[in-house]
Write a protein that holds these residues in place. Structure first.
Motif, short mmCIF file in Angstrom:
data_model
loop_
_atom_site.label_atom_id
_atom_site.label_comp_id
_atom_site.label_asym_id
_atom_site.label_seq_id
_atom_site.Cartn_x
_atom_site.Cartn_y
_atom_site.Cartn_z
N THR A 198 0.89 -1.28 0.00
CA THR A 198 -0.17 -0.12 0.27
C THR A 198 0.80 1.29 -0.08
OG1 THR A 198 -1.71 -1.29 1.19
CG2 THR A 198 -1.81 1.26 1.09
N THR A 199 1.81 1.20 0.97
CA THR A 199 2.87 2.36 0.78
C THR A 199 3.37 2.66 -0.35
OG1 THR A 199 3.37 1.85 3.38
CG2 THR A 199 4.81 3.43 2.13
N ILE A 200 3.89 1.57 -1.00
CA ILE A 200 4.54 1.76 -2.36
C ILE A 200 3.75 2.25 -3.35
CG2 ILE A 200 5.85 0.53 -4.25
CD1 ILE A 200 6.98 -1.43 -1.87
N SER A 201 2.61 1.79 -3.30
CA SER A 201 1.49 2.16 -4.37
C SER A 201 1.10 3.70 -3.98
CB SER A 201 0.28 1.34 -4.24
OG SER A 201 0.46 0.00 -4.56
N LEU A 202 0.84 3.88 -2.98
CA LEU A 202 0.62 5.39 -2.59
C LEU A 202 1.66 6.49 -3.22
CD1 LEU A 202 -0.91 5.17 0.78
CD2 LEU A 202 -2.24 5.65 -1.32
N ILE A 203 3.03 6.17 -2.86
CA ILE A 203 4.29 6.79 -3.18
C ILE A 203 4.23 7.09 -4.83
CG2 ILE A 203 6.83 6.90 -3.23
CD1 ILE A 203 6.67 5.63 -0.47
N TYR A 204 4.07 5.77 -5.49
CA TYR A 204 4.01 6.04 -6.84
C TYR A 204 3.00 6.84 -7.27
CZ TYR A 204 3.51 4.36 -11.66
OH TYR A 204 3.50 4.10 -13.10
N MET A 205 1.61 6.56 -6.85
CA MET A 205 0.44 7.49 -7.42
C MET A 205 0.78 9.14 -7.06
SD MET A 205 -2.86 5.26 -6.84
CE MET A 205 -2.81 5.23 -5.17
N ILE A 215 4.03 15.23 -6.01
CA ILE A 215 3.95 15.92 -5.03
C ILE A 215 5.48 16.05 -4.17
CG2 ILE A 215 2.92 16.02 -2.47
CD1 ILE A 215 0.49 14.49 -3.59
N ASN A 216 5.50 17.33 -3.56
CA ASN A 216 6.80 17.49 -2.99
C ASN A 216 6.97 16.22 -1.92
OD1 ASN A 216 8.41 18.56 -0.49
ND2 ASN A 216 8.83 19.91 -1.90
N LEU A 217 8.33 15.63 -1.87
CA LEU A 217 8.48 14.45 -1.25
C LEU A 217 8.51 14.80 0.36
CD1 LEU A 217 11.42 12.80 -2.99
CD2 LEU A 217 9.16 12.03 -2.98
N THR A 218 8.82 16.10 0.85
CA THR A 218 8.83 16.46 2.13
C THR A 218 7.35 16.28 2.72
OG1 THR A 218 10.57 17.79 1.94
CG2 THR A 218 9.29 18.17 4.09
N VAL A 219 6.26 16.82 1.67
CA VAL A 219 5.00 16.84 2.01
C VAL A 219 4.33 15.46 1.99
CG1 VAL A 219 2.51 17.63 1.32
CG2 VAL A 219 4.70 19.12 1.30
N LEU A 220 4.79 14.57 1.09
CA LEU A 220 4.40 13.37 0.76
C LEU A 220 4.63 12.45 2.11
CD1 LEU A 220 3.02 11.16 -0.81
CD2 LEU A 220 5.45 10.80 -1.89
N PHE A 221 6.14 12.56 2.63
CA PHE A 221 6.44 11.66 3.48
C PHE A 221 6.06 12.22 4.78
CE2 PHE A 221 9.54 10.18 0.36
CZ PHE A 221 9.43 8.71 0.66
N LEU A 259 2.00 10.63 9.39
CA LEU A 259 1.07 10.70 10.09
C LEU A 259 0.15 9.48 10.15
CD1 LEU A 259 -0.05 14.29 9.28
CD2 LEU A 259 1.02 13.53 11.34
N ASP A 260 0.01 8.70 9.14
CA ASP A 260 -0.72 7.88 8.97
C ASP A 260 -0.19 6.52 8.91
OD1 ASP A 260 -2.57 9.62 8.43
OD2 ASP A 260 -2.77 9.46 6.37
N LEU A 261 0.90 6.14 8.27
CA LEU A 261 1.42 4.98 8.35
C LEU A 261 1.85 4.40 9.70
CD1 LEU A 261 2.88 2.60 6.82
CD2 LEU A 261 5.04 3.76 6.53
N PHE A 291 -17.37 10.88 12.78
CA PHE A 291 -17.10 10.84 11.22
C PHE A 291 -17.19 11.99 10.25
CE2 PHE A 291 -17.04 8.91 6.94
CZ PHE A 291 -16.03 8.54 6.71
N PHE A 292 -17.99 12.79 10.26
CA PHE A 292 -18.10 13.87 9.47
C PHE A 292 -17.90 15.12 9.98
CE2 PHE A 292 -21.15 10.80 7.62
CZ PHE A 292 -20.82 10.81 6.40
N TYR A 293 -17.34 14.99 11.58
CA TYR A 293 -17.24 16.37 12.11
C TYR A 293 -15.84 16.58 12.70
CZ TYR A 293 -21.81 18.20 11.66
OH TYR A 293 -23.10 19.06 11.12
N ASN A 294 -15.18 15.47 12.90
CA ASN A 294 -13.71 15.80 13.50
C ASN A 294 -12.96 14.48 13.18
OD1 ASN A 294 -13.56 18.28 15.51
ND2 ASN A 294 -15.45 17.18 16.01
N ASN A 295 -11.49 14.54 13.50
CA ASN A 295 -10.58 13.57 12.61
C ASN A 295 -10.07 12.70 13.51
OD1 ASN A 295 -8.69 12.24 11.04
ND2 ASN A 295 -7.85 14.35 10.36
N PHE A 296 -10.64 11.44 13.63
CA PHE A 296 -10.00 10.53 14.70
C PHE A 296 -8.74 10.16 14.22
CE2 PHE A 296 -9.15 5.87 14.99
CZ PHE A 296 -9.41 5.64 16.18
N ILE A 297 -8.30 9.91 13.24
CA ILE A 297 -7.00 9.65 12.56
C ILE A 297 -5.89 10.31 13.31
CG2 ILE A 297 -5.41 9.14 10.70
CD1 ILE A 297 -7.94 8.72 9.05
N SER A 298 -6.04 11.89 13.37
CA SER A 298 -5.18 12.70 13.69
C SER A 298 -5.28 13.10 15.19
CB SER A 298 -5.22 13.90 12.94
OG SER A 298 -6.23 14.47 13.13
#
Length: 441
Positions: A73-80, A84-90, A95-97, A392-399
């Motif tokens: 998944t990580t390789i696919s996301l980087i490829y797609m 995008i600037n690599l600093t922003v991408l990584f 944050l998510d990985l 889900f629609f109001y605040n960000n659980f992930i972050s």
């Protein structure tokens, strides 16, 4: 065995420190040390490395599968997202990985504990959780009544949003939204909701005087209100409603819970995509209608309107291109839009495939936990359905650190307990089979 004990104790330490996130964030900004600022990431990677060391003699298939899935998944996301600037991408990957790696680390660390050891471990986790949530609750109350002194103590002059101070201070109508010992009022409010649910759901498992438990429930409720986090307060009402239904309609409780969860999901979807609910709320509270609903609608449509191609709809407009917290993206000629909900965060970064994948995982977890509630030690199934139906629609659980890692830990535990039960059943079947074969001989 030594590595096993170290890793499990480090997990408890990590959870303890996470509930002091605001204190650590403040220290890191004063020290201006990049290593201290990345303490969460280093801690999780350390836990993962220890988990790998423990299981190396016999790598489990599920661990290998998860690693392969994460890597592909990580390789696919980087490829797609190579444009995008690599600093922003990584930075976005960081944050998510790290959350995916944390799931693997927790599961493998806890799985190495024997059944009896796991039960004792859960008691320690409960005590640590209650201790630090109680401290946070008391601090939230003190911050509410002595907000001017709190601001002065930290050296804040006006509202400061975390980039320079480590703590995000926000006020509404002149009232400070208390963050406790965390970095922001949103995780503080969610933590108090989780503390209330855990205190109720563990009443039969972990001994506590009824008077003390009642005092804690009152304290968590008051402190939740003082964070002024409306989503958590709605979640509180949602939880109490489900408990009343479970008490009255025990036989059909799961059916009612399912319909209420779906109903809430639809209502909150409508409220963030159409103006009807905004107009209704605006009649009674223009401030809430504007700050909680209209701004969310505008934020969502700003990103949805930028999805011009099928690829952007399916896979997102680009990893890290939106989101105004953390990295200053203007330095890379990027003007990001806010991604303040799990829904739009996933849609922007990973498209609607990411949105549906997240919903599928949480629904799968919730269904399994409601099927086997005896494994759900901390009642985290209610947080799971709260996350997908209300937050889900109001605040960000992930972050939302640390509530994201605490929730993940408590969600993993029932599956670890289930693994032990299945393993015990297999051993018992093997023992009986061996006994039958011995008698036959």
């Amino acid at each position: 065995m030594l590595n096993n004990r170290i890793s499990s104790k480090l997990l408890l330490l990590f959870i303890s420190l996470s509930m002091l996130a605001g204190v650590i964030a403040r220290i890191s900004t004063i020290m201006n040390n990049p290593i201290v600022k990345l303490w969460k990431e280093f801690f999780i990677i350390g836990l993962l490395c220890l988990a790998i060391l423990v299981i190396l003699p016999k790598v489990r298939i599920h661990t290998l599968f998860l690693f392969l899935a994460v890597c592909l998944t990580t390789i696919s996301l980087i490829y797609m997202n190579l444009d995008i600037n690599l600093t922003v991408l990584f930075y976005q990957l960081k944050l998510d990985l790290i959350l995916f790696l944390f799931v693997i680390a927790v599961y493998d660390n806890l799985l190495t504990l024997e059944k009896d050891m796991l039960e004792n471990y859960l008691k320690k986790l409960f005590k640590i959780f209650i201790l630090f949530t109680t401290i946070n609750a008391i601090v939230i109350v003190l911050e509410h009544f002595f907000s001017a002194q709190f601001m002065a103590m930290l050296g804040f002059k006006d509202e400061q949003w975390g980039a320079d101070t480590g703590i995000k201070i926000v006020s509404t109508d002149g009232v400070m939204r208390s963050p406790g010992l965390l970095t922001y009022f949103v995780p503080a409010g969610t933590l108090m909701l989780m503390a209330f649910i855990v205190t109720v759901e563990t009443r039969k498992l972990f001994k506590m005087r009824c008077r003390l438990r009642l005092i804690l429930l009152c304290l968590f409720t008051v402190s939740m209100v003082f964070t002024t986090y409306k989503t958590a307060i709605i979640g509180f009402i949602f939880y109490l409603t489900l408990k009343v239904i479970e008490f009255i309609f025990r036989k059909y409780a799961v059916v009612f819970t399912t319909f209420i969860t779906i109903g809430c999901f639809i209502i909150f979807f409508i409220s963030t995509h159409f103006m009807s609910i905004y107009y209704f709320v605006d009649k009674y509270s223009p401030s809430i209608a504007y700050n909680s609903i209209l701004i969310r609608i505008l934020q969502h449509y700003a990103i949805l309107d930028s999805m011009e191609t099928t690829k952007q709809v399916l896979f997102g407009v680009g990893m890290g291109l939106n989101g105004t917290f953390g990295l200053d993206k203007t330095a890379f000629n990027i003007n990001p839009l806010p991604t303040d909900s799990t829904y739009i965060y996933l849609a922007s970064n990973y498209g609607f495939l990411g949105v549906f994948a997240f919903l599928f995982i949480f629904i799968w977890v919730a269904v399994n936990l409601f099927k086997t509630p005896s494994f759900d030690v901390f009642g985290i199934r209610y947080i799971a359905i709260y996350t997908i139906s209300i937050e889900f629609f109001y605040n960000n659980f992930i972050s939302s650190f640390p509530t994201n890692i605490i929730a993940i830990t408590m969600m993993v535990i029932p599956f670890v307990k289930g693994y032990h039960v299945k393993a015990a059943e297999k051993k018992e079947k093997a023992r009986k089979r061996e006994l039958i074969n011995t008698r036959a001989i």
